[in-house]
Design an enzyme around this catalytic site. Structure first.
Site, PDB file in Angstrom:
ATOM      1  CB  SER A   1      -6.744  -5.239   1.905  1.00 47.90           C
ATOM      2  OG  SER A   1      -6.584  -6.579   1.635  1.00 47.90           O
TER       3      SER A   1
ATOM      4  CB  SER B   1       6.411  -7.496   5.479  1.00 49.87           C
ATOM      5  OG  SER B   1       5.545  -8.594   5.327  1.00 49.87           O
TER       6      SER B   1
ATOM      7  CE  LYS C   1      -3.434  -9.149  -2.033  1.00 51.43           C
ATOM      8  NZ  LYS C   1      -4.142  -8.002  -1.419  1.00 51.43           N
ATOM      9  N   PRO C   2      -3.685  -5.904  -5.545  1.00 48.69           N
ATOM     10  CG  PRO C   2      -5.103  -4.138  -6.152  1.00 48.69           C
ATOM     11  CD  PRO C   2      -4.962  -5.617  -6.225  1.00 48.69           C
TER      12      PRO C   2
ATOM     13  CD  GLU D   1      10.698  -2.368   6.909  1.00 48.70           C
ATOM     14  OE1 GLU D   1       9.959  -3.350   6.999  1.00 48.70           O
ATOM     15  OE2 GLU D   1      11.052  -1.876   5.825  1.00 48.70           O
TER      16      GLU D   1
ATOM     17  CD1 TRP E   1      -0.153  -1.626   3.072  1.00 46.38           C
ATOM     18  CD2 TRP E   1       0.787   0.399   3.268  1.00 46.38           C
ATOM     19  NE1 TRP E   1       0.702  -1.658   4.148  1.00 46.38           N
ATOM     20  CE2 TRP E   1       1.293  -0.423   4.298  1.00 46.38           C
ATOM     21  CE3 TRP E   1       1.239   1.727   3.197  1.00 46.38           C
ATOM     22  CZ2 TRP E   1       2.232   0.012   5.239  1.00 46.38           C
ATOM     23  CZ3 TRP E   1       2.172   2.170   4.130  1.00 46.38           C
ATOM     24  CH2 TRP E   1       2.652   1.314   5.138  1.00 46.38           C
ATOM     25  CG  ASN E   2       5.120   1.215   0.484  1.00 48.65           C
ATOM     26  OD1 ASN E   2       4.693   0.431  -0.360  1.00 48.65           O
ATOM     27  ND2 ASN E   2       6.402   1.391   0.689  1.00 48.65           N
TER      28      ASN E   2
ATOM     29  CD  GLU F   1      12.631  -5.666  -5.590  1.00 47.42           C
ATOM     30  OE1 GLU F   1      13.326  -5.085  -4.729  1.00 47.42           O
ATOM     31  OE2 GLU F   1      13.082  -6.065  -6.675  1.00 47.42           O
ATOM     32  CG  LEU F   2      11.307  -9.249   0.645  1.00 46.10           C
ATOM     33  CD1 LEU F   2      11.866 -10.513   1.256  1.00 46.10           C
ATOM     34  CD2 LEU F   2       9.811  -9.388   0.402  1.00 46.10           C
TER      35      LEU F   2
ATOM     36  CB  CYS G   1      11.018  -0.521   0.688  1.00 46.47           C
ATOM     37  SG  CYS G   1      11.175   0.069  -0.997  1.00 46.47           S
TER      38      CYS G   1
HETATM   39  P1  NAP Z   1       2.683  -7.085   3.646  1.00 49.54           P
HETATM   40  O1  NAP Z   1       1.834  -7.187   4.837  1.00 49.54           O
HETATM   41  O2  NAP Z   1       3.696  -8.133   3.404  1.00 49.54           O
HETATM   42  O3  NAP Z   1       1.680  -6.959   2.417  1.00 49.54           O
HETATM   43  C1  NAP Z   1       2.087  -6.780   1.084  1.00 49.54           C
HETATM   44  C2  NAP Z   1       1.109  -7.455   0.157  1.00 49.54           C
HETATM   45  O4  NAP Z   1       1.101  -8.849   0.428  1.00 49.54           O
HETATM   46  C3  NAP Z   1      -0.329  -6.981   0.334  1.00 49.54           C
HETATM   47  O5  NAP Z   1      -0.967  -6.989  -0.921  1.00 49.54           O
HETATM   48  C4  NAP Z   1      -0.910  -8.057   1.229  1.00 49.54           C
HETATM   49  O6  NAP Z   1      -2.299  -8.191   1.110  1.00 49.54           O
HETATM   50  C5  NAP Z   1      -0.217  -9.266   0.692  1.00 49.54           C
HETATM   51  N1  NAP Z   1      -0.193 -10.409   1.614  1.00 49.54           N
HETATM   52  C6  NAP Z   1      -0.254 -10.402   2.960  1.00 49.54           C
HETATM   53  N2  NAP Z   1      -0.210 -11.673   3.416  1.00 49.54           N
HETATM   54  C7  NAP Z   1      -0.120 -12.474   2.337  1.00 49.54           C
HETATM   55  C8  NAP Z   1      -0.034 -13.872   2.141  1.00 49.54           C
HETATM   56  N3  NAP Z   1      -0.021 -14.730   3.155  1.00 49.54           N
HETATM   57  N4  NAP Z   1       0.037 -14.341   0.877  1.00 49.54           N
HETATM   58  C9  NAP Z   1       0.048 -13.512  -0.161  1.00 49.54           C
HETATM   59  N5  NAP Z   1      -0.038 -12.184  -0.044  1.00 49.54           N
HETATM   60  C10 NAP Z   1      -0.104 -11.672   1.184  1.00 49.54           C
HETATM   61  O7  NAP Z   1       3.474  -5.730   3.605  1.00 49.54           O
HETATM   62  P2  NAP Z   1       2.890  -4.305   3.941  1.00 49.54           P
HETATM   63  O8  NAP Z   1       2.813  -4.208   5.405  1.00 49.54           O
HETATM   64  O9  NAP Z   1       1.678  -4.063   3.159  1.00 49.54           O
HETATM   65  O10 NAP Z   1       4.037  -3.369   3.310  1.00 49.54           O
HETATM   66  C11 NAP Z   1       5.093  -2.891   4.058  1.00 49.54           C
HETATM   67  C12 NAP Z   1       6.349  -3.697   3.821  1.00 49.54           C
HETATM   68  O11 NAP Z   1       6.671  -3.724   2.437  1.00 49.54           O
HETATM   69  C13 NAP Z   1       7.554  -3.117   4.490  1.00 49.54           C
HETATM   70  O12 NAP Z   1       8.281  -4.127   5.120  1.00 49.54           O
HETATM   71  C14 NAP Z   1       8.369  -2.533   3.335  1.00 49.54           C
HETATM   72  O13 NAP Z   1       9.736  -2.441   3.577  1.00 49.54           O
HETATM   73  C15 NAP Z   1       8.053  -3.443   2.228  1.00 49.54           C
HETATM   74  N6  NAP Z   1       8.233  -2.796   0.923  1.00 49.54           N
HETATM   75  C16 NAP Z   1       9.321  -3.126   0.178  1.00 49.54           C
HETATM   76  C17 NAP Z   1       9.541  -2.514  -1.054  1.00 49.54           C
HETATM   77  C18 NAP Z   1      10.745  -2.881  -1.892  1.00 49.54           C
HETATM   78  O14 NAP Z   1      10.793  -2.476  -3.039  1.00 49.54           O
HETATM   79  N7  NAP Z   1      11.714  -3.606  -1.368  1.00 49.54           N
HETATM   80  C19 NAP Z   1       8.646  -1.567  -1.514  1.00 49.54           C
HETATM   81  C20 NAP Z   1       7.548  -1.244  -0.729  1.00 49.54           C
HETATM   82  C21 NAP Z   1       7.352  -1.880   0.486  1.00 49.54           C
HETATM   83  P3  NAP Z   1      -3.276  -7.464   2.171  1.00 49.54           P
HETATM   84  O15 NAP Z   1      -3.124  -6.025   1.933  1.00 49.54           O
HETATM   85  O16 NAP Z   1      -4.604  -7.986   1.807  1.00 49.54           O
HETATM   86  O17 NAP Z   1      -2.814  -7.885   3.538  1.00 49.54           O
HETATM   87 MG    MG Z   2       0.801  -5.800   6.333  1.00 48.69          MG
END
Ligand code: NAP
Ligand code: MG
Length: 534
Positions: free
Chosen positions: A196, A245, A193-194, A398, A169-170, A266-267, A300
């Site tokens: 939620s 994440s 899948k964007p 983080e 979402w960020n 990309e985490l 990130c």
């Molecule tokens: P997240 O909880 O991992 O969610 C990211 C995406 O994954 C969302 O679409 C989420 O769906 C989905 N998701 C969650 N659980 C899942 C599962 N079990 N199976 C498949 N998909 C699943 O991360 P976030 O909290 O949204 O984003 C923040 C994190 O992203 C931070 O750690 C940040 O560093 C990292 N990030 C990294 C980069 C990069 O380029 N390295 C860029 C941006 C962000 P829902 O929304 O429905 O939960």
């Molecule tokens: Mg999350």
């Protein structure tokens, strides 16, 4: 396409709402094959409802995948030029419609307009680049054959087929569409899948792609929770691109491993910035603020650790705190303010918990350290901490919020060692007037990008070069050649003329082996023959 119409639930009167027509139009881009429940999307700026999207199911994922695969057959036959025509038109539309896009990004993510503009710029940079560069990276290449002249070899790149994208979402525009662009240019269909909590911006971008002339069904979108839709998507796709994440990334990698499906991840990061004693302090202060507080630190590649040389530390801290205190926090949908909102209650809780834990264990708050409900329900003040010790969460985990820890260092070696003392390795930054010295330090830093005298934009925006994470920050790269070849399978086609390499005429096995032996010795001394570019 959604089979049902959007219930109208947007807030009645607020500048923080979206036009009904826009909402209705973009929600049509969701693949929902039956009557589905609807889930509200709210804006973090006021917590008002922006709209609703269907809660898709595994059945919708299967339908989306089926449609995508059917559309991909024809798309794979199109020339790079035909595909590029769509991508370049998309580029123009993003810029032309940027007012709507900026509103959407701000409303869904909570960031200020200037930070939202980064996403518009990113989408155009990526579209422009791959529109032109895809063919260069992917066109068939002649390779040196086993027997010079007699073996003609071509390396071909064919599309994977259907690529699944799971986005955070960020950066709701950037992270949803920029990885899709090279996948499309490589001839794939895409299933997205964007997040939620930020699906509308992604849907808007997909809608623009269709307006740009993308054939129907080449990007399908399912909305709903990752934990419900993740597995069905991994089941269907030939490759997965995930941004989010580290925790979720590990789970995705394990699922992909079971199915022998490739993935790019990309985490997270715990990114360091180093300020040397010879740095231009005005620029370094501005850069550290940009790096730590852009998108309220929900980036990130943003900084959470600042290492400042002891000789300039006091002066640096004085200027940094003064400038951070000047940052205007706002919910405005116009240019000017310096920092926006956190994205969700969870994000706010996490930032506050990290600061609270640090303070309990003896950290000092130099500025910030508190929520700002007077600005908006999810705002948190930009925060700078010092006296941070390794037992504090904020030292190693983080935060993904506007919280920066400040440390000192004595010499370059110590700075590099401290910067590398993390499980992550996404981005780093060095501020110095001695660029050669900065380059030498950068070579020792274990991170996918290192910016010298810039926070993150230089490496991120230099899109002909790859970017991504070392260690727990990811697998694979986006941008550049690596950012597109991952969406292809490689084929090696070898055509043999006149002589078979293993069946030489008139020679028995022993004689054939001897001839081979001689040829191998000759080749070993002739790099020209071995590496010759046909
Ligand atoms: P997240 O909880 O991992 O969610 C990211 C995406 O994954 C969302 O679409 C989420 O769906 C989905 N998701 C969650 N659980 C899942 C599962 N079990 N199976 C498949 N998909 C699943 O991360 P976030 O909290 O949204 O984003 C923040 C994190 O992203 C931070 O750690 C940040 O560093 C990292 N990030 C990294 C980069 C990069 O380029 N390295 C860029 C941006 C962000 P829902 O929304 O429905 O939960
Ligand atoms: Mg999350």
């Amino acid at each position: 396409m959604a089979a049902v119409s959007t219930p109208s639930t947007a807030a009645e009167s607020s500048e923080h709402r979206l036009p009904d027509a826009l909402l209705e139009r973009v929600v049509q881009r969701v693949t929902a094959v039956g009557d589905r429940e609807w889930r509200e999307v709210t804006t973090p700026l006021t917590e008002e409802v922006l709209g609703q999207v269907p809660v898709c199911t595994a059945e919708d994922v299967a339908a989306a995948a089926h449609r995508g695969r059917r559309a991909q057959q024809d798309w794979a036959q199109r020339s790079f030029r035909e595909r590029a025509r769509v991508i370049h038109r998309f580029h123009d539309l993003v810029l032309r419609e940027r007012g709507k896009g900026l509103d959407l990004i701000q409303l869904e993510s909570g960031k200020v307009r200037f930070h939202a503009f980064e996403e518009i710029a990113d989408a155009s940079i990526v579209a422009n680049y791959y529109g032109y560069a895809a063919e260069t990276h992917l066109r068939p290449r002649r390779r040196v054959g086993m027997l010079p002249v007699l073996t003609r070899v071509e390396e071909q790149r064919v599309p994977k087929g259907l690529v699944g994208f799971i986005a955070p979402w960020n950066y709701p525009l950037s992270m949803a569409i920029t990885d899709i662009i090279p996948a499309l240019m490589a001839g794939n269909a895409c299933l997205l899948k964007p997040a939620s909590t930020a699906p509308l911006t992604a849907l808007w971008a997909v809608d623009l792609m269709y307006e740009a002339g993308l054939p129907e069904d080449l990007i399908t979108v399912v909305t709903g929770s990752g934990s419900q839709l993740g597995e069905p998507i991994i089941d269907e796709a030939d490759f997965i691109t995930f941004t989010g994440s580290t925790e979720t990334g590990r789970w995705i990698a394990a699922q992909c491993g079971q199915r022998l499906t490739g993935c790019a991840l990309e985490l997270g990061g715990k990114n360091p910035v180093i300020v040397r004693a010879d740095a231009n302090l005005d620029k370094a202060v501005a850069g550290v603020i940009r790096g730590a507080f852009s998108s309220a630190g929900q980036l990130c590649i943003s900084f959470e650790r600042a290492y400042v040389h002891e000789d300039v530390r006091e002066e640096f801290v004085r200027r940094l705190v003064a400038e951070v205190d000047q940052l205007e926090l706002s919910t405005d949908l116009s240019y000017g303010p310096g920092m926006g909102s956190l994205h969700s209650r969870d994000q706010l809780r996490k930032a506050a918990a990290h600061v609270e834990d640090a303070v309990d264990k003896g950290a000092t708050v130099l500025t910030g350290g508190r929520a700002r409900p007077d600005v908006g329900p999810l705002f948190y003040a930009p925060t700078v901490l010092t006296d941070v010790t390794p037992d504090m969460h904020v030292a190693t985990q983080e935060t993904f919020g506007p919280v920066l820890s400040l440390y000192g260092f004595g010499d370059d070696e110590e700075a590099v060692a401290l910067a590398n003392d993390t499980e992550y390795g996404l981005n780093a930054s060095i501020w110095t007037r001695d660029v050669d010295r900065g380059m030498a330090m950068a070579r020792e830093i274990n991170a996918g990008t290192v910016n010298i005298n810039e926070a993150y934009a230089s490496a991120w925006g230099s899109i002909d070069a790859p970017m991504g994470g070392f260690k727990d920050s990811g697998l694979g790269r986006r941008h550049g050649r690596e950012g597109i070849i991952k969406y292809t399978e490689t084929k090696n086609i070898a055509a043999q003329r006149l002589l078979s390499p293993t069946d030489l005429p008139f020679l028995d096995q022993e004689q054939t082996a001897k001839v081979f032996d001689t040829v191998l010795r000759v080749l070993h001394r002739n790099p020209f023959v071995t590496l010759r570019r046909p």
